[in-house]
Design an enzyme around this catalytic site. Structure first.
Site, mmCIF file in Angstrom:
data_model
loop_
_atom_site.group_PDB
_atom_site.id
_atom_site.type_symbol
_atom_site.label_atom_id
_atom_site.label_comp_id
_atom_site.label_asym_id
_atom_site.label_seq_id
_atom_site.Cartn_x
_atom_site.Cartn_y
_atom_site.Cartn_z
ATOM 1 N N GLU A 82 -7.447 2.617 2.372
ATOM 2 C CA GLU A 82 -7.056 2.392 0.974
ATOM 3 C C GLU A 82 -7.916 1.282 0.382
ATOM 4 O OE1 GLU A 82 -5.070 4.184 -1.093
ATOM 5 O OE2 GLU A 82 -6.222 2.819 -2.332
ATOM 6 N N LYS A 125 -8.267 -11.671 6.655
ATOM 7 C CA LYS A 125 -7.852 -11.048 7.917
ATOM 8 C C LYS A 125 -8.817 -9.928 8.316
ATOM 9 C CE LYS A 125 -4.496 -7.470 6.600
ATOM 10 N NZ LYS A 125 -5.321 -6.324 6.978
ATOM 11 N N ARG A 138 14.040 -4.067 2.301
ATOM 12 C CA ARG A 138 12.918 -3.577 1.488
ATOM 13 C C ARG A 138 13.233 -2.203 0.883
ATOM 14 N NH1 ARG A 138 6.581 -4.921 2.978
ATOM 15 N NH2 ARG A 138 6.318 -5.969 0.986
ATOM 16 N N PRO A 152 -1.580 -7.504 10.525
ATOM 17 C CA PRO A 152 -1.934 -8.918 10.315
ATOM 18 C C PRO A 152 -2.854 -9.442 11.427
ATOM 19 C CG PRO A 152 0.270 -8.725 11.245
ATOM 20 C CD PRO A 152 -0.220 -7.327 11.020
ATOM 21 N N LEU A 186 -13.731 -1.831 6.489
ATOM 22 C CA LEU A 186 -14.022 -3.240 6.813
ATOM 23 C C LEU A 186 -15.304 -3.676 6.109
ATOM 24 C CD1 LEU A 186 -13.177 -3.395 10.636
ATOM 25 C CD2 LEU A 186 -11.782 -4.145 8.721
ATOM 26 N N PHE A 194 -1.863 -15.201 -4.869
ATOM 27 C CA PHE A 194 -3.293 -15.316 -4.524
ATOM 28 C C PHE A 194 -4.196 -14.840 -5.644
ATOM 29 C CE2 PHE A 194 -5.169 -11.166 -3.527
ATOM 30 C CZ PHE A 194 -4.067 -10.343 -3.413
ATOM 31 N N VAL A 200 0.829 -1.201 0.000
ATOM 32 C CA VAL A 200 0.000 0.000 0.000
ATOM 33 C C VAL A 200 0.871 1.261 0.000
ATOM 34 C CG1 VAL A 200 -1.608 1.352 1.408
ATOM 35 C CG2 VAL A 200 -2.055 -1.045 0.951
ATOM 36 N N CYS A 221 -6.515 -11.873 1.083
ATOM 37 C CA CYS A 221 -6.348 -10.708 1.970
ATOM 38 C C CYS A 221 -7.605 -10.380 2.759
ATOM 39 C CB CYS A 221 -5.991 -9.456 1.177
ATOM 40 S SG CYS A 221 -4.244 -9.265 0.883
HETATM 41 N N1 LIG Z 1 -2.175 -5.202 0.293
HETATM 42 C C1 LIG Z 1 -3.285 -4.617 -0.113
HETATM 43 O O1 LIG Z 1 -3.733 -4.801 -1.235
HETATM 44 C C2 LIG Z 1 -4.031 -3.690 0.787
HETATM 45 C C3 LIG Z 1 -3.677 -3.547 2.114
HETATM 46 N N2 LIG Z 1 -4.362 -2.681 2.911
HETATM 47 C C4 LIG Z 1 -3.958 -2.483 4.303
HETATM 48 O O2 LIG Z 1 -2.802 -1.626 4.319
HETATM 49 C C5 LIG Z 1 -1.926 -1.997 5.397
HETATM 50 C C6 LIG Z 1 -0.547 -2.309 4.847
HETATM 51 O O3 LIG Z 1 -0.657 -3.427 4.008
HETATM 52 P P1 LIG Z 1 0.538 -3.887 3.066
HETATM 53 O O4 LIG Z 1 1.153 -2.678 2.435
HETATM 54 O O5 LIG Z 1 -0.005 -4.961 2.202
HETATM 55 O O6 LIG Z 1 1.557 -4.489 4.138
HETATM 56 P P2 LIG Z 1 3.097 -4.870 3.933
HETATM 57 O O7 LIG Z 1 3.396 -5.930 4.907
HETATM 58 O O8 LIG Z 1 3.361 -5.100 2.481
HETATM 59 O O9 LIG Z 1 3.879 -3.531 4.325
HETATM 60 C C7 LIG Z 1 3.918 -3.000 5.585
HETATM 61 C C8 LIG Z 1 5.319 -2.456 5.842
HETATM 62 O O10 LIG Z 1 5.311 -1.708 7.053
HETATM 63 C C9 LIG Z 1 6.604 -1.821 7.629
HETATM 64 N N3 LIG Z 1 6.567 -1.351 9.013
HETATM 65 C C10 LIG Z 1 6.028 -1.947 10.103
HETATM 66 N N4 LIG Z 1 6.162 -1.148 11.181
HETATM 67 C C11 LIG Z 1 6.799 -0.018 10.773
HETATM 68 C C12 LIG Z 1 7.203 1.175 11.412
HETATM 69 N N5 LIG Z 1 6.969 1.407 12.703
HETATM 70 N N6 LIG Z 1 7.853 2.113 10.682
HETATM 71 C C13 LIG Z 1 8.095 1.924 9.360
HETATM 72 N N7 LIG Z 1 7.710 0.807 8.697
HETATM 73 C C14 LIG Z 1 7.066 -0.150 9.394
HETATM 74 C C15 LIG Z 1 6.932 -3.277 7.439
HETATM 75 O O11 LIG Z 1 8.320 -3.509 7.558
HETATM 76 C C16 LIG Z 1 6.391 -3.528 6.033
HETATM 77 O O12 LIG Z 1 7.391 -3.368 5.046
HETATM 78 C C17 LIG Z 1 -2.612 -3.172 6.090
HETATM 79 O O13 LIG Z 1 -3.381 -2.662 7.152
HETATM 80 C C18 LIG Z 1 -3.511 -3.732 5.018
HETATM 81 O O14 LIG Z 1 -4.638 -4.389 5.550
HETATM 82 C C19 LIG Z 1 -5.376 -1.917 2.433
HETATM 83 C C20 LIG Z 1 -5.751 -1.996 1.126
HETATM 84 C C21 LIG Z 1 -5.120 -2.886 0.188
HETATM 85 O O1 LIG Z 2 -8.094 -4.227 1.691
HETATM 86 C C1 LIG Z 2 -7.542 -4.971 0.912
HETATM 87 O O2 LIG Z 2 -6.642 -5.753 1.232
HETATM 88 C C2 LIG Z 2 -8.014 -5.026 -0.519
HETATM 89 O O3 LIG Z 2 -8.656 -6.322 -0.661
HETATM 90 C C3 LIG Z 2 -9.175 -6.608 -1.949
HETATM 91 O O4 LIG Z 2 -8.126 -6.571 -2.905
HETATM 92 P P1 LIG Z 2 -7.161 -7.827 -3.164
HETATM 93 O O5 LIG Z 2 -7.249 -8.773 -2.020
HETATM 94 O O6 LIG Z 2 -5.843 -7.266 -3.522
HETATM 95 O O7 LIG Z 2 -7.706 -8.539 -4.478
HETATM 96 P P2 LIG Z 2 -9.165 -8.911 -5.005
HETATM 97 O O8 LIG Z 2 -9.219 -8.632 -6.439
HETATM 98 O O9 LIG Z 2 -10.234 -8.324 -4.184
HETATM 99 O O10 LIG Z 2 -9.191 -10.499 -4.842
HETATM 100 C C4 LIG Z 2 -9.225 -11.131 -3.590
HETATM 101 C C5 LIG Z 2 -9.377 -12.619 -3.799
HETATM 102 O O11 LIG Z 2 -10.701 -12.923 -4.218
HETATM 103 C C6 LIG Z 2 -10.651 -13.675 -5.409
HETATM 104 N N1 LIG Z 2 -11.806 -13.298 -6.245
HETATM 105 C C7 LIG Z 2 -12.043 -11.997 -6.559
HETATM 106 C C8 LIG Z 2 -13.123 -11.663 -7.338
HETATM 107 C C9 LIG Z 2 -13.982 -12.662 -7.806
HETATM 108 O O12 LIG Z 2 -14.988 -12.421 -8.522
HETATM 109 N N2 LIG Z 2 -13.712 -13.941 -7.469
HETATM 110 C C10 LIG Z 2 -12.638 -14.286 -6.704
HETATM 111 O O13 LIG Z 2 -12.424 -15.470 -6.404
HETATM 112 C C11 LIG Z 2 -9.334 -13.314 -6.063
HETATM 113 O O14 LIG Z 2 -8.911 -14.301 -6.957
HETATM 114 C C12 LIG Z 2 -8.442 -13.196 -4.862
HETATM 115 O O15 LIG Z 2 -7.971 -14.458 -4.453
HETATM 116 C C13 LIG Z 2 -10.185 -5.548 -2.352
HETATM 117 O O16 LIG Z 2 -10.641 -5.804 -3.678
HETATM 118 C C14 LIG Z 2 -9.571 -4.158 -2.279
HETATM 119 O O17 LIG Z 2 -10.552 -3.182 -2.573
HETATM 120 C C15 LIG Z 2 -9.023 -3.935 -0.878
HETATM 121 O O18 LIG Z 2 -8.395 -2.678 -0.800
#
Ligand SMILES: NC(=O)C1=CN([C@@H]2O[C@H](COP(=O)(O)OP(=O)(O)OC[C@H]3O[C@@H](n4cnc5c(N)ncnc54)[C@H](O)[C@@H]3O)[C@@H](O)[C@H]2O)C=CC1
Ligand SMILES: O=C(O)[C@H]1O[C@H](OP(=O)(O)OP(=O)(O)OC[C@H]2O[C@@H](n3ccc(=O)[nH]c3=O)[C@H](O)[C@@H]2O)[C@H](O)[C@@H](O)[C@@H]1O
Length: 473
Positions: A160, A272, A40, A91, A216, A331, A14, A269
């Site tokens: 986000e 969680k 990273r 997480p 959420l 995934f 993100v 994702c």
């Molecule tokens: N991955 C996704 O598609 C999405 C994730 N989110 C949410 O956004 C948040 C972040 O997710 P990701 O980017 O996927 O996680 P990520 O695990 O890829 O990145 C998080 C980063 O934060 C760093 N970190 C932890 N504590 C820190 C600190 N005190 N100072 C500086 N860096 C620190 C970690 O080392 C790690 O690199 C989560 O809450 C997730 O649920 C929201 C929308 C989409």
């Molecule tokens: O908060 C988050 O972590 C993010 O979670 C999802 O995004 P993401 O998990 O990256 O990907 P998706 O496209 O939503 O897919 C999630 C899972 O559902 C599956 N999926 C999705 C759509 C569908 O029609 N069927 C299906 O099986 C995908 O293959 C994948 O395994 C949401 O789509 C994002 O809007 C959100 O920001």
């Protein structure tokens, strides 16, 4: 005053893409992305970025070193910033109260403590991580518990909504940007950043708790759609209906809509965040609401186990000693992320049943595959996994000599493989299990494959022509 300096704590899936797009669209703002991980940050500063995301390389190359910086110097970045995004991981807790369900907020708390320790001037602190409702209150408490005289914090929630694999487009053309908060001045400052490329009408402002809960809620409702169509896929398999036809027919109702109705082996994702929602509902003494959302998770688990059980059953109820190819480990397509990937579940079950695996994914590193499969929650013997799993260079080498193929990720390249060639190189009878519904099943049947997929009954392969005397030379 307008924002001139942004710091982002967390250079992950993100923080990285979001801040790259902000830097690209706001050349007048300096954006510094920091992380605790030295490795990273080094990757963000290298030619090979730590995450694979279409278009991300181009955006980073355009801005890095100009107004976009990646560094481990957290102190300087916080000191300089007017606005700080908290984009750290949240997480599921693996210990103590709420284990396996509640979000672990230790990284969010750690980030807030860093800001409190370092900041010497006023800051807008923006919660971008996905958090439980009222987390902003905890951040506020931490910031003010260590308050220095004259330093004011305004806490905003700005969840986000990007999805991996389409992150850059999702950021550029967001359906909406959501900003929750109580201070109109701070809200306005954040709005102004997004207004560089998002029309004002698409920027929604709410109170802090609505914003936190909306994130959420959005994930829960998306997951619910996937679980709903997956539940119907089981009905299709039992009746002869075809889930793709059902999804199309249902989705053409404009009240329902056609997106997010793709049946598959299960999601990611989301888990969680829905677990977190269930836990919050239980804590709020709302057991019926908790049970409702728990069912969405249970259906996702059921789909994974149902699909994997079908694989074992079709292979004459034993995969012991059989060599199986897994195509895809991420995934979903267009990402190298494996968190909560259904492929891990499929691999674990097949390994537990005694199979050996050839795994190929275009974007997941070998080291990540072994990290996932040797995790203590997945296996008891890492040595055994290393002996029985081979990570392959391409789909052809992964499938050669195997008894079966399981498609776990919907990568485009899997749709255009030469399946005749693959069939010829496999043990017979050759099986293929399409967990993503991306292949031409009729063609596969013609080649002689035994084919199974989700939400559709398929006929048996055409038997090979019988030998007659005419065939003897
Ligand atoms: N991955 C996704 O598609 C999405 C994730 N989110 C949410 O956004 C948040 C972040 O997710 P990701 O980017 O996927 O996680 P990520 O695990 O890829 O990145 C998080 C980063 O934060 C760093 N970190 C932890 N504590 C820190 C600190 N005190 N100072 C500086 N860096 C620190 C970690 O080392 C790690 O690199 C989560 O809450 C997730 O649920 C929201 C929308 C989409
Ligand atoms: O908060 C988050 O972590 C993010 O979670 C999802 O995004 P993401 O998990 O990256 O990907 P998706 O496209 O939503 O897919 C999630 C899972 O559902 C599956 N999926 C999705 C759509 C569908 O029609 N069927 C299906 O099986 C995908 O293959 C994948 O395994 C949401 O789509 C994002 O809007 C959100 O920001």
């Amino acid at each position: 005053m307008s924002i001139k300096n942004i710091c982002c704590l967390g250079a992950g899936y993100v923080g990285g893409p979001t801040c790259s797009v902000i830097a690209w669209k706001c050349p007048d703002i300096k954006v510094t992305v920091v992380d605790l991980s030295v490795e990273r940050i080094a990757q963000w500063n290298s030619e090979k970025l730590p995450i694979y995301e279409p278009l991300l390389d181009d955006v980073v190359k355009e801005c890095r070193g100009k107004n976009l910086f990646f560094t481990n110097d957290i102190k300087t970045a916080i000191l300089e910033a007017d606005l700080i995004f908290i984009s750290v991981n949240t997480p599921t807790k693996t210990f103590g109260n709420g284990k396996g369900r509640a979000a672990d907020l230790k990284y969010v708390e750690g980030a807030a403590r860093m800001i409190a320790d370092i900041a010497q001037s006023d800051k807008i602190v923006v919660e971008k991580s996905t958090v439980p409702v009222r987390a902003a209150e905890s951040i506020q408490n931490i910031l003010y518990a260590n308050n220095k005289p004259g330093v004011t914090y305004h806490i905003l929630s700005n969840p986000e909504f990007l999805a991996e694999g389409t992150a850059i487009n999702d950021l550029l053309y967001a359906d909406r940007v959501l900003i929750g908060g109580e201070n109109s001045g701070a809200i306005e400052q954040l709005c102004k950043i997004y207004e560089h490329w998002i029309p004002r009408k698409n920027i929604l402002t709410t109170n802090t708790w609505s914003s936190e809960l909306s994130k959420l809620a959005a994930n829960a409702m998306l997951a619910q759609r996937v679980s709903s169509i997956n539940s119907l896929s089981a009905v299709c398999e039992a009746t002869g209906a075809d889930v793709s036809e059902v999804a199309r027919a249902v989705g053409l109702d404009s009240r329902i809509g056609s997106k997010f109705l793709q049946a598959s082996i299960g999601g990611s994702c989301f888990q969680k965040d829905i677990l977190n929602l269930v836990y919050i509902c239980e804590c709020l003494n709302l057991p019926e609401v908790a049970a409702y959302w728990q069912q969405v998770i249970d259906m996702n688990e059921y789909q994974k186990s149902r699909f994997t059980a079908k694989v074992v059953q079709a292979l004459f109820n034993t995969v012991s000693g059989k060599n199986i190819a897994l195509l895809g480990f991420a995934f979903k397509k267009n990402t190298g992320d494996t968190r909560e990937s259904p492929a891990i579940y499929v691999a674990k079950t097949l390994l537990d049943e005694g199979a050996t695996l050839n795994i190929y994914d275009p974007k997941v590193e070998e080291s990540q595959i072994f990290k996932d499969l040797t995790h203590p929650s997945i296996c008891e013997s890492p040595e055994q996994v290393r002996k029985t799993v081979k990570v392959c260079e391409d789909a052809y080498s992964a499938t050669k000599g195997t008894h079966a193929i399981v498609v776990c990720t919907e990568w485009d390249e899997f749709m255009v493989l030469d399946y005749k060639k693959i069939y010829d190189g496999m043990m017979k009878p050759a099986f293929i299990f399409d967990g993503r519904k991306i292949l031409d099943h009729e063609k596969l049947l013609e080649y002689g494959f035994h084919v199974q997929t989700i939400g559709k009954q398929l006929r048996k392969p055409t038997p090979p022509p019988r030998m007659t005397n005419n065939h003897h030379v």
